[in-house]
Design an enzyme around this catalytic site. Structure first.
Site, PDB file in Angstrom:
ATOM      1  N   ARG A  88       0.849  -1.195   0.000  1.00  0.00           N
ATOM      2  CA  ARG A  88       0.000   0.000   0.000  1.00  0.00           C
ATOM      3  C   ARG A  88       0.888   1.250   0.000  1.00  0.00           C
ATOM      4  NH1 ARG A  88      -3.923   2.662   4.685  1.00  0.00           N
ATOM      5  NH2 ARG A  88      -4.880   4.181   3.287  1.00  0.00           N
ATOM      6  N   HIS A  89       0.421   2.298  -0.624  1.00  0.00           N
ATOM      7  CA  HIS A  89       1.163   3.565  -0.642  1.00  0.00           C
ATOM      8  C   HIS A  89       1.442   4.058   0.778  1.00  0.00           C
ATOM      9  CE1 HIS A  89      -2.485   5.659   0.590  1.00  0.00           C
ATOM     10  NE2 HIS A  89      -3.132   4.973  -0.331  1.00  0.00           N
ATOM     11  N   GLY A  90       2.384   4.972   0.893  1.00  0.00           N
ATOM     12  CA  GLY A  90       2.729   5.539   2.188  1.00  0.00           C
ATOM     13  C   GLY A  90       1.716   6.585   2.644  1.00  0.00           C
ATOM     14  N   GLY A 369      -0.151  -0.426  -4.570  1.00  0.00           N
ATOM     15  CA  GLY A 369      -1.579  -0.178  -4.695  1.00  0.00           C
ATOM     16  C   GLY A 369      -2.164   0.512  -3.472  1.00  0.00           C
ATOM     17  N   ALA A 412       1.442   2.122   4.123  1.00  0.00           N
ATOM     18  CA  ALA A 412       2.671   1.363   3.827  1.00  0.00           C
ATOM     19  C   ALA A 412       2.547  -0.118   4.171  1.00  0.00           C
ATOM     20  CB  ALA A 412       3.886   1.963   4.536  1.00  0.00           C
TER      21      ALA A 412
END
Length: 485
Positions: A88-90, A369, A412
């Protein structure tokens, strides 16, 4: 006795469900105030998908670049040959929609009129006045973009993984890294930051070049894979655009638990209760989390709520994730088939290449993602499923639920498939084994209750899913919704 063959599989550990529950409950027992974080809020364990990664892994606080090796990770004669990670994005800014709601609440506080000016009976100060006078620094342009803290999340994750798996992330493999990302800027930027962290691992003290000039090249955008939900007609029709699909979310907003919070917040902020609603209450709660995650400050917005309020608001968020991304509807998880198949195709290819004594063409695959990418995938694999569905009417019964989104998919968050080749395997079947990590902690397998699986056994367990789960067929529109009890 050990369930696995030979000396390569560990003895069974506690049941997967019990371990998963223990993993999730550990955060509730571990306030970051106790672990040395000077700005952590007592509400931190309840921020749902707005949770900081370090709240799930508080051991990172002293040195976030130092790897922590789970003692359950295989070692010895079994060597990791491929790593496939869904990340997952930060940490990100609020969305424009959330910022508009916050602005609406802020304007309400500034126009309190005769309601304002009195100290709160509980805090001894006028919290509403404090918040009304506090500048609102969020702007529409931010709209979910990655913040500097989010880039740091990714750089540090890269450094830890590179140190933990040096043979996979060796300098010679840098050009063979494969990065895929959602088209959203926060995901693209997360992939770039991860690459910068890796480059710094190889070249400490030097400024990374533009990713376009790196050997592996920039992340490739693939929304079909990383935003599969946007490409699934059945999901879009029956869930995303269905006004009744989130019935339990809307019912809980008007239920007794949320109404009690509504009254309490109206009294605390000294605004008419008719001017507030569940959405405004929730955005105030999220602002507490955003200020902590983005700026590292304990926001006065946190003073509006206590832990009991936070638990209710966490449940509200979890209800949405459950019915929109988790077990609420079968299509939620089945829409992730394309990603599930892609992961096993990578693993299959690595096994085939190793059997032919060929070099692994892609030793590291990194896919960036969203929480909405990870939750359906974990649900498809059968993780974090409670005996009873989460509903608007069983909040108290679900106090100890497994499905707590903030403990599963914080900023994250990462799900890692780690393929091993075992040199001294007694049989060909034992030669390839696999482990899974969730947020850098070994995740027991649902089919065996063990922390390591023969790759062939893992494929056999998910054989039905892999054979029947085809994205084109799954996403065809049917006349009726499919529910998963």
């Amino acid at each position: 006795m050990p369930r696995g063959p030979g000396l390569f599989l560990r003895a069974p550990v506690a049941p997967a469900a019990a371990l998963a529950a223990a993993l999730l409950s550990s955060l509730a027992r571990c306030s970051l105030l106790e672990s040395g974080d000077p700005v952590a809020s007592a509400l931190s364990p309840y921020f749902g998908t707005k949770t900081r990664y370090e709240d799930v892994n508080p051991g990172l606080l002293p040195n976030p670049e130092a790897p922590w090796r789970d003692p359950e990770l295989l070692e010895g004669t079994c060597t990791p040959v491929q790593l496939v990670a869904v990340i997952r994005h930060g940490t990100r800014y609020p969305t424009a929609k959330q910022i508009r709601k916050l602005r609406q609440l802020h304007e309400l506080l500034q126009a309190r009129g005769p309601w304002g000016g009195r100290a709160s009976a509980t805090s001894g100060r006028d919290v509403g006045a404090v918040l009304a006078d506090r500048p609102l620094w969020y702007a529409d342009w931010m709209d979910g973009q990655l913040v500097e803290k989010g880039r740091q999340d990714m750089r540090q994750l890269a450094l830890r993984l590179a140190s933990l798996f040096p043979t996979l992330f060796c300098r010679e493999n840098f050009g063979r890294l494969r990065l895929v990302t959602s088209s959203k800027h926060r995901c693209v930027d997360s992939g770039v930051a991860f690459l910068q962290g890796l480059w710094q691992h190889y070249n400490p003290g030097l400024t990374p070049p533009d990713v376009a000039d790196m050997e592996c090249g920039p992340p490739r955008i693939n929304d079909k894979l990383m935003r599969f939900f946007d490409n699934c007609k059945k999901f879009l029709t029956e869930v995303e655009r269905n006004a009744t699909a989130l019935y339990h979310v809307e019912a809980f907003k008007t239920g007794p638990e949320m109404q009690d919070i509504l009254k309490k917040v109206a009294a605390t902020l000294q605004v008419p209760i008719n001017d507030l609603n569940a959405d405004l209450i929730q955005v105030a709660f999220f602002t507490c989390s955003f200020d902590l995650a983005i700026k590292g400050i304990k926001s006065p917005w946190c003073d509006v709520f206590d832990i009991d309020d936070a638990k209710v608001l966490e449940y509200l968020n979890d209800l949405k994730q459950y019915w929109k991304r988790g077990y609420g509807y079968t299509i939620n998880s089945r829409s992730s088939c394309i990603l599930f198949e892609d992961i096993f195709q990578h693993l299959d290819k690595a096994v085939e290449q190793k059997q032919r004594s060929q070099p692994i063409s892609s030793p590291v695959i990194l896919q960036f993602g969203h929480a909405e990418t990870l939750l359906p995938l974990l649900s498809l694999m059968g993780y974090f499923k409670d005996r009873e569905p989460l509903t608007a009417y069983n909040y108290k019964e679900q106090m100890h639920r497994k499905f707590r989104s903030g403990h599963i998919v914080p900023y994250a968050s990462n799900l890692i498939f780690l393929l091993y080749h075992c040199e001294n395997a007694k049989t060909r079947k034992e030669e390839f084994q696999v482990q899974m990590l969730l947020n850098e902690k070994v995740l027991p397998f649902a089919h065996s209750q063990e922390t390591v699986s023969l790759y062939e056994d893992l494929k056999n367990h998910y054989k039905g899913v892999l054979q029947s789960c085809h994205a084109i067929d799954e996403c065809k529109l049917l006349k009726t919704s499919s529910w998963l009890a």
